[in-house]
Design an enzyme around this catalytic site. Structure first.
Site, mmCIF file in Angstrom:
data_model
loop_
_atom_site.group_PDB
_atom_site.id
_atom_site.type_symbol
_atom_site.label_atom_id
_atom_site.label_comp_id
_atom_site.label_asym_id
_atom_site.label_seq_id
_atom_site.Cartn_x
_atom_site.Cartn_y
_atom_site.Cartn_z
ATOM 1 N N ASP A 4 0.821 -1.210 0.000
ATOM 2 C CA ASP A 4 0.000 0.000 0.000
ATOM 3 C C ASP A 4 0.859 1.266 0.000
ATOM 4 O O ASP A 4 0.372 2.357 -0.239
ATOM 5 C CB ASP A 4 -0.923 -0.009 1.233
ATOM 6 C CG ASP A 4 -2.274 0.600 0.925
ATOM 7 O OD1 ASP A 4 -2.663 0.620 -0.252
ATOM 8 O OD2 ASP A 4 -2.942 1.060 1.873
ATOM 9 N N ASN B 212 -13.448 5.688 5.370
ATOM 10 C CA ASN B 212 -13.354 5.846 6.824
ATOM 11 C C ASN B 212 -11.942 6.325 7.162
ATOM 12 O O ASN B 212 -11.751 7.251 7.929
ATOM 13 C CB ASN B 212 -13.703 4.525 7.512
ATOM 14 C CG ASN B 212 -14.016 4.749 8.974
ATOM 15 O OD1 ASN B 212 -14.572 5.793 9.349
ATOM 16 N ND2 ASN B 212 -13.627 3.808 9.812
ATOM 17 N N GLY B 213 -10.935 5.723 6.523
ATOM 18 C CA GLY B 213 -9.600 6.324 6.478
ATOM 19 C C GLY B 213 -9.581 7.262 5.294
ATOM 20 O O GLY B 213 -10.303 7.025 4.322
ATOM 21 N N GLY C 66 -15.683 5.601 -0.059
ATOM 22 C CA GLY C 66 -17.063 5.692 0.438
ATOM 23 C C GLY C 66 -17.644 7.092 0.463
ATOM 24 O O GLY C 66 -18.734 7.333 -0.074
ATOM 25 N N GLU D 95 -17.100 9.008 -3.191
ATOM 26 C CA GLU D 95 -17.948 8.521 -4.286
ATOM 27 C C GLU D 95 -19.428 8.814 -4.063
ATOM 28 O O GLU D 95 -20.197 8.901 -5.013
ATOM 29 C CB GLU D 95 -17.764 7.003 -4.458
ATOM 30 C CG GLU D 95 -16.400 6.628 -5.001
ATOM 31 C CD GLU D 95 -16.119 5.135 -4.897
ATOM 32 O OE1 GLU D 95 -17.073 4.337 -4.982
ATOM 33 O OE2 GLU D 95 -14.947 4.769 -4.716
ATOM 34 N N ASN D 96 -19.799 8.936 -2.773
ATOM 35 C CA ASN D 96 -21.234 9.002 -2.467
ATOM 36 C C ASN D 96 -21.742 10.307 -1.876
ATOM 37 O O ASN D 96 -22.936 10.579 -1.961
ATOM 38 C CB ASN D 96 -21.603 7.877 -1.493
ATOM 39 C CG ASN D 96 -21.373 6.510 -2.098
ATOM 40 O OD1 ASN D 96 -21.985 6.180 -3.108
ATOM 41 N ND2 ASN D 96 -20.482 5.744 -1.517
HETATM 42 P P1 AMP Z 1 -14.764 3.181 2.829
HETATM 43 O O1 AMP Z 1 -13.750 3.208 3.945
HETATM 44 O O2 AMP Z 1 -14.202 3.644 1.515
HETATM 45 O O3 AMP Z 1 -15.509 1.877 2.739
HETATM 46 O O4 AMP Z 1 -15.853 4.284 3.226
HETATM 47 C C1 AMP Z 1 -16.729 4.105 4.320
HETATM 48 C C2 AMP Z 1 -17.402 5.418 4.657
HETATM 49 O O5 AMP Z 1 -18.054 5.963 3.497
HETATM 50 C C3 AMP Z 1 -18.503 5.305 5.692
HETATM 51 O O6 AMP Z 1 -18.013 5.387 7.006
HETATM 52 C C4 AMP Z 1 -19.397 6.503 5.369
HETATM 53 O O7 AMP Z 1 -18.936 7.636 6.086
HETATM 54 C C5 AMP Z 1 -19.141 6.771 3.903
HETATM 55 N N1 AMP Z 1 -20.284 6.473 3.043
HETATM 56 C C6 AMP Z 1 -20.639 5.288 2.503
HETATM 57 N N2 AMP Z 1 -21.757 5.405 1.774
HETATM 58 C C7 AMP Z 1 -22.122 6.703 1.820
HETATM 59 C C8 AMP Z 1 -23.202 7.468 1.269
HETATM 60 N N3 AMP Z 1 -24.129 6.919 0.514
HETATM 61 N N4 AMP Z 1 -23.248 8.801 1.556
HETATM 62 C C9 AMP Z 1 -22.297 9.361 2.334
HETATM 63 N N5 AMP Z 1 -21.271 8.702 2.883
HETATM 64 C C10 AMP Z 1 -21.181 7.393 2.637
#
Ligand code: AMP
Length: 309
Positions: A57, A120-121, A239, A242-243
């Site tokens: 990584d 989250n990170g 997360g 993208e969202n």
């Molecule tokens: P990841 O570590 O990339 O899996 O991202 C996880 C984080 O993405 C979660 O703790 C949320 O804060 C955020 N997340 C996931 N889905 C959404 C969504 N639809 N809208 C806003 N935040 C999101």
């Protein structure tokens, strides 16, 4: 593998020498490398015939110049303990910067991209012509952006203060800064969906947490703009990236002077796949580019095993 130190700059077929080097890196990755080693050794015991590949990584960030990778502390002390900025999420930054170039119809060599991996990170990187020149995480993933549970950047003297005045141990402070800080420390929630729901209901604590998160993110966009000199695209991924349309909107708000803006209509669309969200003809493209670390790891592994056959 989370940590490859300076040694591992690319995917590597695992043998005894590689295992020994990964073991040597345990002091800089005490939580991750031992767990990774257990997985590797278990797989080796079960399937000794199967080639195994370590994808690091940190690898994508090994191109950072010394000016970005070194902390301004005594060189001898730093070198004795291998203290420097390694960066993480490299697999994602590599994949997303390449996919962003593709989205612009260019090769990675032709474009400068700021990648914002907001999960989250969370980490940011400045990628110049396909090579990483700076990234926000450091010796460990604690440095940089405000994250779900990590503080990100902070005056290091906070730690001495907590030890001397707060009577906390190193382990307690480690837990505080890695697990009980960031968004969860600021407002009790680390899920951006929940934070936005609270903000929309007028919750002031959630609003402050959101504002601190955005303020830090904006500072990194500005810093990496300066590091790169010319920016072709800013890519949001993971997360949150993208969202969470409100995060993307707030992160570039007021940066029109730098050529950065989002089109509200495009930003609101919940699309799949890589897409542009900047207005037509914008000087800097703003993009949403879904990351796919598993695919990147699989492709790198396949390419290496094929080459060796
Ligand atoms: P990841 O570590 O990339 O899996 O991202 C996880 C984080 O993405 C979660 O703790 C949320 O804060 C955020 N997340 C996931 N889905 C959404 C969504 N639809 N809208 C806003 N935040 C999101």
């Amino acid at each position: 593998m989370v940590h490859g130190g300076r040694h591992f700059t690319e995917p590597t077929v695992i043998d005894d020498r590689v295992l020994a080097e990964i073991e040597r890196l345990i002091p800089v990755a005490p939580l991750h490398n031992p767990a990774n080693l257990t997985g590797i050794r278990t797989a080796m015991a079960l399937r000794p015939d199967l080639p195994q590949v370590a994808v690091f990584d940190t690898a994508f960030h090994t191109t950072m110049p010394e000016s970005a990778a070194r902390y301004a502390i005594d060189v001898e002390t730093a070198d004795a303990h291998r203290i420097r900025r390694y960066g993480f999420h490299g697999t994602s930054h590599a994949y997303v910067s390449r996919e962003t170039a593709k989205l612009l119809g260019k090769t990675p060599e032709e474009v400068n991209v700021i990648v914002l991996h907001l999960g989250n990170g969370a980490s940011a990187s400045a990628v110049q012509g396909g090579r990483c020149v700076d990234t926000s995480m450091g010796l460990t993933p604690l440095e940089g952006l405000v994250m779900g549970t990590r503080s990100g950047d902070m005056d290091p003297a906070v730690i001495f203060h907590l030890m001397r005045v707060g009577g906390m141990s190193a382990d307690e402070i480690d837990t505080l800064l890695n697990k009980k800080s960031g968004l969860v420390g600021l407002c009790g929630d680390n899920d951006m969906r929940e934070i936005r729901r609270r903000v929309d209901e007028g919750d002031q604590q959630a609003k402050l947490a959101f504002d601190i998160y955005i303020h830090r993110l904006k500072k990194y966009i500005g810093a990496y703009y300066a590091v790169l000199g010319r920016v072709d695209a800013v890519a949001f991924t993971a997360g949150v990236g993208e969202n969470a349309a409100p995060v993307r909107e707030a992160a570039v708000a007021g940066l029109e002077g730098l050529g950065l803006a989002v089109d509200d209509g495009l930003n609101a669309v919940r699309g799949v796949g890589a897409r542009l969200i900047s207005p037509e003809g914008a000087r800097v493209a703003v993009a949403v580019v879904p990351t796919d670390e598993e695919m990147e790891i699989a492709q790198q592994t396949y390419a290496l095993v094929e080459r060796n056959n």
